[in-house]
Design an enzyme around this catalytic site. Structure first.
Site, PDB file in Angstrom:
ATOM      1  N   GLY A 136     -15.547 -27.768 -13.548  1.00 54.67           N
ATOM      2  CA  GLY A 136     -15.014 -26.624 -12.801  1.00 54.67           C
ATOM      3  C   GLY A 136     -15.317 -26.714 -11.314  1.00 54.67           C
TER       4      GLY A 136
ATOM      5  CG  LEU B 106     -31.045 -15.479  -9.866  1.00 53.59           C
ATOM      6  CD1 LEU B 106     -31.815 -14.679 -10.907  1.00 53.59           C
ATOM      7  CD2 LEU B 106     -29.567 -15.528 -10.251  1.00 53.59           C
TER       8      LEU B 106
ATOM      9  N   GLY C 108     -18.923 -28.812 -10.997  1.00 54.86           N
ATOM     10  CA  GLY C 108     -19.006 -30.182 -11.521  1.00 54.86           C
ATOM     11  C   GLY C 108     -18.000 -31.143 -10.905  1.00 54.86           C
TER      12      GLY C 108
ATOM     13  CG  ASP D   8     -14.641 -29.156 -18.902  1.00 55.32           C
ATOM     14  OD1 ASP D   8     -15.086 -28.599 -17.881  1.00 55.32           O
ATOM     15  OD2 ASP D   8     -14.306 -28.528 -19.938  1.00 55.32           O
TER      16      ASP D   8
ATOM     17  CG  PHE E 276     -27.611 -22.797  -2.200  1.00 52.63           C
ATOM     18  CD1 PHE E 276     -27.934 -21.489  -2.534  1.00 52.63           C
ATOM     19  CD2 PHE E 276     -28.560 -23.784  -2.395  1.00 52.63           C
ATOM     20  CE1 PHE E 276     -29.192 -21.165  -3.045  1.00 52.63           C
ATOM     21  CE2 PHE E 276     -29.824 -23.470  -2.905  1.00 52.63           C
ATOM     22  CZ  PHE E 276     -30.138 -22.164  -3.225  1.00 52.63           C
ATOM     23  CG  LEU E 277     -21.609 -25.900  -4.022  1.00 53.33           C
ATOM     24  CD1 LEU E 277     -20.894 -26.708  -5.107  1.00 53.33           C
ATOM     25  CD2 LEU E 277     -21.872 -26.762  -2.800  1.00 53.33           C
TER      26      LEU E 277
ATOM     27  CB  CYS F 185     -21.534 -16.191  -7.162  1.00 50.48           C
ATOM     28  SG  CYS F 185     -20.576 -17.646  -7.560  1.00 50.48           S
TER      29      CYS F 185
ATOM     30  CE  LYS G 287     -15.001 -17.939  -0.212  1.00 51.56           C
ATOM     31  NZ  LYS G 287     -16.313 -18.337   0.252  1.00 51.56           N
TER      32      LYS G 287
HETATM   33  C1  UGA Z   1     -21.372 -17.198  -2.640  1.00 51.63           C
HETATM   34  C2  UGA Z   1     -22.454 -17.709  -1.667  1.00 51.63           C
HETATM   35  O1  UGA Z   1     -22.039 -17.483  -0.328  1.00 51.63           O
HETATM   36  C3  UGA Z   1     -22.728 -19.197  -1.887  1.00 51.63           C
HETATM   37  O2  UGA Z   1     -23.796 -19.623  -1.061  1.00 51.63           O
HETATM   38  C4  UGA Z   1     -23.109 -19.405  -3.359  1.00 51.63           C
HETATM   39  O3  UGA Z   1     -23.366 -20.770  -3.635  1.00 51.63           O
HETATM   40  C5  UGA Z   1     -21.958 -18.936  -4.214  1.00 51.63           C
HETATM   41  O4  UGA Z   1     -21.745 -17.525  -3.983  1.00 51.63           O
HETATM   42  C6  UGA Z   1     -22.319 -19.175  -5.658  1.00 51.63           C
HETATM   43  O5  UGA Z   1     -23.315 -18.632  -6.139  1.00 51.63           O
HETATM   44  O6  UGA Z   1     -21.658 -19.988  -6.320  1.00 51.63           O
HETATM   45  P1  UGA Z   1     -18.720 -17.233  -2.602  1.00 51.63           P
HETATM   46  O7  UGA Z   1     -18.820 -16.237  -3.717  1.00 51.63           O
HETATM   47  O8  UGA Z   1     -17.811 -18.381  -2.767  1.00 51.63           O
HETATM   48  O9  UGA Z   1     -20.164 -17.846  -2.282  1.00 51.63           O
HETATM   49  O10 UGA Z   1     -18.199 -16.438  -1.316  1.00 51.63           O
HETATM   50  P2  UGA Z   1     -18.793 -15.819   0.023  1.00 51.63           P
HETATM   51  O11 UGA Z   1     -18.243 -16.542   1.164  1.00 51.63           O
HETATM   52  O12 UGA Z   1     -20.257 -15.653  -0.034  1.00 51.63           O
HETATM   53  O13 UGA Z   1     -18.086 -14.399   0.011  1.00 51.63           O
HETATM   54  C7  UGA Z   1     -18.318 -13.456  -1.021  1.00 51.63           C
HETATM   55  C8  UGA Z   1     -17.529 -12.194  -0.765  1.00 51.63           C
HETATM   56  O14 UGA Z   1     -18.039 -11.501   0.363  1.00 51.63           O
HETATM   57  C9  UGA Z   1     -16.053 -12.427  -0.459  1.00 51.63           C
HETATM   58  O15 UGA Z   1     -15.276 -11.449  -1.088  1.00 51.63           O
HETATM   59  C10 UGA Z   1     -15.973 -12.304   1.041  1.00 51.63           C
HETATM   60  O16 UGA Z   1     -14.704 -11.965   1.500  1.00 51.63           O
HETATM   61  C11 UGA Z   1     -16.987 -11.201   1.275  1.00 51.63           C
HETATM   62  N1  UGA Z   1     -17.560 -11.196   2.636  1.00 51.63           N
HETATM   63  C12 UGA Z   1     -18.233 -12.267   3.102  1.00 51.63           C
HETATM   64  C13 UGA Z   1     -17.429 -10.060   3.423  1.00 51.63           C
HETATM   65  O17 UGA Z   1     -16.818  -9.072   3.008  1.00 51.63           O
HETATM   66  N2  UGA Z   1     -17.982 -10.057   4.663  1.00 51.63           N
HETATM   67  C14 UGA Z   1     -18.669 -11.128   5.160  1.00 51.63           C
HETATM   68  O18 UGA Z   1     -19.164 -11.045   6.311  1.00 51.63           O
HETATM   69  C15 UGA Z   1     -18.786 -12.259   4.358  1.00 51.63           C
END
Ligand code: UGA
Length: 520
Positions: free
Chosen positions: A11, A241, A14, A34, A182-183, A296, A359
């Site tokens: 996914g 976490l 991986g 997978d 931390f992706l 996440c 996003k």
């Molecule tokens: C998040 C973390 O940022 C990653 O570091 C982590 O590895 C990942 O979860 C995970 O655990 O796999 P992600 O969920 O892809 O990543 O997205 P983010 O960029 O963190 O955004 C999360 C949400 O917050 C989105 O809906 C985004 O639009 C929103 N957001 C982000 C805001 O509303 N304002 C901001 O300033 C930043």
């Protein structure tokens, strides 16, 4: 030196992880496996199962390198969709073969929040991950280092060690490491190539440290040594976490302040900038929005809440639970603001939704604020048209369907273009921060330009330039807002759920502009 690795689970984690290891470590044979043949077929085709900027280019480069290395030779090693190749990256359903051959196995298996049974709504469902570890215990004939990549509850490494002790025949030695990912979706490739840190949690024993060093040796091929941090596995698991909880907390915090701004006349864009310029706070994750989403944040915070409750730390549990509660409130509040600006009733009104993904730069819709919004608007009797550049129609329909049984036929329309979605609309709502939706930059007054743009720190374009890769960025076509506004009807309301548009510019085109954290 490790020469064969396997990634179980093809996914978001991986597939890209295996691809980057193969690209950076030509000496390592990487098998991504997978149990789902459809995902594997997609990886072996020209249409990858997920969109990530830079992914297809890196994959192509790995395959071309494999192809070039055997040009003129006649052997065929490894599965490859495009014919002869000695590629060091394979995608297959041969889970057991990959386990047998690998010295190191990355567990990249989806761990969702449990929907039934003890811990329902909070604890993570470990069924698939444990099943994979049981397969390893059954199949392994040589020593293995097992690496937790998936987000797991704290203490999982220790649980897996016990599981392996009881289920394996004792002939081989297993080490379990925690190496959380931390992706961030949309920047996965640059996050893999240029990580802020690599955590490796191990048992604090000589063999645990040795396994930890072997994993570090792989990363050192492209990550500076000082970014690789060794620790115990509990700390590593908790750090994952904690990082997501802290990131989500920042967005929830800025959004809670946005509500105060909406009631008082303060402007959240100024407040966010003012706080973000403090070097200790920084501007990252302070962009106000209609609510955060993704697979996440909610999952990991719920896991943290469950852990704290289990430890009898009720106040701690409530503190982190409130980060999710504020987010639910933010989504509901945005919906209510739309309704109230439309005189308390959206029944029979035409509302266009721009963006459905949680996003930009992803087709993922998990926990997207768009879902709350579209379901809410349909329930209120609005006619809703949705456009997203990447999310498939079937996904939007599936996510929106909860209240469709009560909806009139044709109440929800999925459009091929933003123009189609907006034509005849009473209101347009920008939900996802796609670059496509920006108003022209030249229209943004110089002094407030930074306030209206999403944080460039998160821009994949920037990361890719830094990576020096010849990567193709998804070509976006900027929306012509004049055409959009001209094609709208009635009050012509534009709701900006991302504070990414230039309100003055839009108002000059003849519409009303309503954003987050600003009284109208
Ligand atoms: C998040 C973390 O940022 C990653 O570091 C982590 O590895 C990942 O979860 C995970 O655990 O796999 P992600 O969920 O892809 O990543 O997205 P983010 O960029 O963190 O955004 C999360 C949400 O917050 C989105 O809906 C985004 O639009 C929103 N957001 C982000 C805001 O509303 N304002 C901001 O300033 C930043």
């Amino acid at each position: 030196m490790v020469r064969r690795v396997a990634c179980i689970g093809a996914g978001f984690v991986g597939g890209p992880l295996g691809t980057v290891i193969a690209s950076q470590c030509a000496h390592i044979q990487t098998a991504v496996v997978d149990i789902n043949p459809e995902i594997i077929d997609a990886w072996n085709s020209d249409t990858l199962p997920l969109y990530e900027p830079g992914l297809s280019e890196i994959l192509l480069a790995v395959r071309e390198r494999g192809h070039n290395s055997v040009r003129g030779f006649s052997f065929n090693e490894g599965h490859h969709a495009n014919g002869l190749s000695k590629c060091n990256l394979t995608f297959s359903t041969n889970v057991e073969v990959a386990i047998e051959e690998a010295e190191m196995i990355f567990l990249c298996i989806d761990t969702r929040t449990k929907t039934t049974g003890p811990g329902e709504g909070f604890a993570l469902d470990m069924t698939n991950l444990k099943a994979a570890v049981r397969t390893i215990a059954r199949v392994a004939k040589t020593d293995k280092i097992i690496v937790e990549k998936s987000t797991v509850p704290c203490g999982t490494a220790s649980t897996l060690r016990d599981l392996l002790k009881t289920e394996a025949n004792g002939a081989c030695h297993f080490e379990v490491l925690s190496n959380p990912e931390f992706l961030s979706e949309g920047t996965i490739i640059s996050d893999l190539l240029y990580p802020s840190r690599i955590l490796i949690g191990s048992e604090m024993t000589p063999s645990g440290r040795k396994a930890s060093d072997k994993l570090a040796e792989i990363y050192r091929k492209w990550v500076p040594d000082d970014l690789i941090i060794h620790m115990d596995s509990w700390s590593s698991e908790l750090s994952k976490l904690a990082a997501n909880a802290l990131l989500a907390q920042r967005v929830s915090s800025i959004n809670s302040l946005a509500s105060i701004c909406e009631e008082t006349g303060a402007d959240i864009n100024f407040v966010s900038t003012a706080c973000g310029l403090d070097r200790r706070i920084t501007r990252a994750m302070l962009q106000p929005s209609l609510g955060w989403g993704g697979g996440c944040f909610k999952k990991d915070i719920s896991c943290l809440v469950y852990l704290a409750r289990g430890l009898g730390l009720e106040q701690v549990a409530n503190y982190w639970a409130s980060v999710v509660e504020i987010n639910e409130y933010q989504k509901a509040r945005f919906l209510e603001r739309i309704i109230s600006h439309m005189h308390g009733c959206v029944g029979k009104k035409f509302i266009a939704i721009l963006g459905f993904a949680f996003k930009k730069n992803t087709s993922d819709t998990r926990n997207s604020a768009a879902i709350t919004l579209v379901r809410g608007l349909l329930a209120e009797g609005a006619f809703v048209s949705v456009y997203d550049p990447l999310v498939p129609e079937s996904q939007i329909l599936a996510d929106s369907s909860m209240r469709l049984s009560k909806a009139e036929p044709g109440q929800l329309q999925i459009c091929k273009t933003a123009y189609q979605a907006c034509t005849g609309a009473d209101a347009v709502v920008v939900v996802t921060d796609w670059d496509d939706f920006h108003t022209p930059l030249r229209a943004i007054p110089r002094d407030s330009s930074n306030l209206n743009l999403p944080p460039t720190l998160n821009s994949p374009d920037m990361h890719e330039r830094k990576a020096g890769l010849n990567v193709r960025i998804r070509i976006h076509e900027s929306l012509d807002w004049r055409t959009v506004v001209d094609s709208m009807q009635g009050p012509k309301l534009i709701f900006d759920g991302r504070n990414m548009l230039d309100g003055e510019y839009l108002q000059a085109l003849g519409c009303r502009y309503i954003c987050i954290g600003k009284r109208v």
